[in-house]
Write a protein that holds these residues in place. Structure first.
Motif, short mmCIF file in Angstrom:
data_model
loop_
_atom_site.label_atom_id
_atom_site.label_comp_id
_atom_site.label_asym_id
_atom_site.label_seq_id
_atom_site.Cartn_x
_atom_site.Cartn_y
_atom_site.Cartn_z
N ALA A 1 -13.35 -46.66 82.06
CA ALA A 1 -14.63 -46.95 81.41
C ALA A 1 -14.39 -47.66 80.09
O ALA A 1 -13.25 -47.72 79.60
CB ALA A 1 -15.42 -45.66 81.16
N ASP A 2 -15.44 -48.20 79.50
CA ASP A 2 -15.38 -48.67 78.12
C ASP A 2 -15.35 -47.44 77.22
O ASP A 2 -16.10 -46.49 77.44
CB ASP A 2 -16.63 -49.49 77.77
N PHE A 3 -14.51 -47.48 76.20
CA PHE A 3 -14.48 -46.35 75.26
C PHE A 3 -15.40 -46.69 74.09
O PHE A 3 -14.95 -47.01 72.99
CB PHE A 3 -13.06 -46.08 74.77
N TRP A 4 -16.70 -46.61 74.34
CA TRP A 4 -17.67 -46.85 73.27
C TRP A 4 -17.53 -45.77 72.20
O TRP A 4 -17.37 -44.59 72.51
CB TRP A 4 -19.09 -46.87 73.82
N GLY A 5 -17.60 -46.17 70.95
CA GLY A 5 -17.51 -45.22 69.84
C GLY A 5 -16.10 -44.86 69.45
O GLY A 5 -15.88 -44.01 68.58
N VAL A 6 -15.10 -45.54 70.05
CA VAL A 6 -13.72 -45.21 69.75
C VAL A 6 -13.40 -45.46 68.28
O VAL A 6 -12.56 -44.75 67.68
CB VAL A 6 -12.75 -46.03 70.65
N GLU A 7 -14.08 -46.43 67.64
CA GLU A 7 -13.80 -46.74 66.23
C GLU A 7 -14.17 -45.59 65.31
O GLU A 7 -13.61 -45.45 64.21
CB GLU A 7 -14.52 -48.02 65.80
N ASP A 8 -15.11 -44.74 65.74
CA ASP A 8 -15.50 -43.57 64.94
C ASP A 8 -14.67 -42.35 65.29
O ASP A 8 -14.25 -41.59 64.41
CB ASP A 8 -16.99 -43.26 65.16
N GLN B 1 -20.11 -38.25 74.32
CA GLN B 1 -21.13 -38.40 73.28
C GLN B 1 -21.61 -39.84 73.18
O GLN B 1 -22.76 -40.10 72.84
CB GLN B 1 -20.58 -37.96 71.92
N ARG B 2 -20.73 -40.81 73.44
CA ARG B 2 -21.07 -42.22 73.29
C ARG B 2 -21.25 -42.95 74.63
O ARG B 2 -21.63 -44.10 74.66
CB ARG B 2 -19.97 -42.93 72.49
N ASN B 3 -20.95 -42.27 75.72
CA ASN B 3 -21.10 -42.88 77.05
C ASN B 3 -21.64 -41.83 78.00
O ASN B 3 -20.92 -41.26 78.82
CB ASN B 3 -19.75 -43.42 77.54
N SER B 4 -22.95 -41.60 77.91
CA SER B 4 -23.58 -40.54 78.70
C SER B 4 -23.54 -40.83 80.20
O SER B 4 -23.74 -39.93 81.02
CB SER B 4 -25.02 -40.32 78.26
N HIS C 1 -3.31 -43.47 73.60
CA HIS C 1 -3.37 -42.31 72.73
C HIS C 1 -4.19 -41.24 73.45
O HIS C 1 -5.32 -41.50 73.87
CB HIS C 1 -4.05 -42.69 71.40
N GLU C 2 -3.61 -40.06 73.63
CA GLU C 2 -4.34 -38.99 74.33
C GLU C 2 -5.54 -38.56 73.48
O GLU C 2 -5.42 -38.40 72.26
CB GLU C 2 -3.44 -37.80 74.61
N VAL C 3 -6.68 -38.38 74.12
CA VAL C 3 -7.91 -38.05 73.40
C VAL C 3 -8.62 -36.88 74.08
O VAL C 3 -8.26 -36.48 75.20
CB VAL C 3 -8.87 -39.26 73.36
N ASP C 4 -9.62 -36.38 73.42
CA ASP C 4 -10.48 -35.34 74.00
C ASP C 4 -11.52 -36.03 74.86
O ASP C 4 -12.43 -36.69 74.36
CB ASP C 4 -11.14 -34.54 72.88
N GLY C 5 -11.40 -35.89 76.18
CA GLY C 5 -12.31 -36.55 77.10
C GLY C 5 -13.75 -36.15 76.90
O GLY C 5 -14.68 -36.95 77.11
#
Length: 383
Positions: free
Chosen positions: A277-284, A328-331, A319-323
């Protein structure tokens, strides 16, 4: 008589699994008035074997895989990222599979600008599968071809919407060690008929057939992507998703397939190996991972997914992230779109009135005072 027609029409995802499993070849996919394809059974040939209902991913839903590791990722190849919808992960994995002698299946635009699933066995063929296509893809005989390649011992990377992948897995009926499935976080699939009429309108307006379409042109960046169309006479069209009428209608959910409004394939856990998917909101959320040209959100659901990810690690930054935070940014990861109030009205009008008149009426850009004042200012400066 037990056939796929027992499934309510509004629940059918159009995955084509029933047509390919039928031993009598008595199921055809036919378009309804909205342009969506549905299975039709020739009862004179049907022997009531029930296979069509057994492979239906809606009637027989798969249990999601338990594993779930999420990453923010992008290719180290800047040109690959620029040519991709988000971070270039699909083409990176696909090229790796092809280098192993494998085959890749995904959505492509044919010469008539119809979206169909096609097979790629070379880097040159892979180009047509790259990039998003905001129209429902015709699967055709792709499941059969994928099975044939798997039975030959070849690696297969099959990509599609979650219902496409579930349909393939039900069709195969068993696990293959060399099969990698990848679905997308799907917003919903628009009507092929609306798309066809849009293409016809653009061809008439520009006095030439369409030669190439990009639904996610990133010349102005990942967030401000545009739809761009090249024509055989050298003319070119490009507008942002907010300014193009087809994209406005799509993003407002106006002409999605009925089953998309009650999608059974949402969630962070999937039956696929990989979800992109697109990681919308990744900059925040993860500013250290941000790239203005695109960042992919990647969910790995199986050991096979982790293995192939490790095989391409030198070609990507991740970078591993909390899925859960990404939701929150890609409902669209977990929620199906709601049916717009005027959907039925729009579809009825499309059958009775001119395409452009209907699109202008129902896909208008919302009034924006700041934007209007900016346009007035720009026009005055040109005088």
């Amino acid at each position: 008589m037990e056939t796929i027609e027992k499934l309510k029409k509004e629940m059918c995802t159009g995955c084509w699994a029933c047509t390919q499993i039928c031993p009598r070849h008595c199921i055809d996919m036919r378009a309804d008035q909205e342009g969506f394809l549905y299975p039709t059974v020739d009862h004179e040939k049907c022997v009531s074997c029930g296979l069509c209902t057994k492979v239906c991913p809606v009637i027989h839903q798969r249990t999601p895989n338990e594993k779930e590791i999420a990453y923010a990722a992008r290719s180290k190849d800047a040109q690959r990222v620029a040519n991709s919808s988000s971070g270039g992960l699909f083409s990176t994995i696909a090229e790796h599979v092809i280098q192993q002698g494998g085959v890749v299946f995904g959505a492509a635009l044919d010469g008539d600008q119809t979206v169909k699933h096609m097979k790629a066995e070379s880097k040159e063929e892979l180009v047509q599968l790259m990039g998003s296509k905001y129209v429902q893809s015709e699967i055709g005989r792709s499941y059969e071809l994928a099975k044939r390649s798997l039975d030959e011992g070849r690696m297969v990377y099959f990509t599609g919407t979650p219902c496409h992948v579930a349909g393939l897995l039900n069709y195969l009926g068993k696990d293959y060690s060399k099969l990698i499935t990848q679905d997308i976080v799907c917003h919903g699939v628009p009507s092929p008929d609306v798309w066809r009429k849009y293409v016809q309108y653009q061809e008439k307006k520009h006095s030439a057939p369409v030669s190439k379409v990009s639904f996610r042109n990133k010349d102005t960046g990942w967030k401000s992507y545009s739809i761009s169309i090249a024509f055989e006479n050298g003319r070119f069209y490009r507008k942002s998703q907010a300014d193009d009428m087809f994209m406005r209608g799509f993003l407002s959910d106006l002409y999605l397939r009925p089953s998309c409004y009650a999608c059974n394939f949402k969630g962070e856990k999937r039956s696929s190996d990989i979800t992109l998917a697109d990681f919308w909101g990744v900059e925040d959320l993860y500013p250290e991972c941000y790239d203005s040209m695109g960042v992919s959100l990647v969910y790995l659901h199986t050991d096979k997914a982790k293995q192939i990810f490790s095989e391409i690690e030198e070609k990507i930054e991740c970078h591993e992230v909390d899925g859960h935070s990404a939701v929150q940014r890609n409902s669209a990861i977990i929620k199906a779109p709601k049916v717009p109030e005027k959907r039925s009205e729009f579809m009825k009008a499309l059958q009775e009135e001119s395409y452009i008149r209907v699109m202008k009426k129902y896909c208008r850009r919302p009034f924006n005072l700041k934007r209007t004042l900016w346009k007035v200012k720009q026009s005055l400066l040109k005088k």
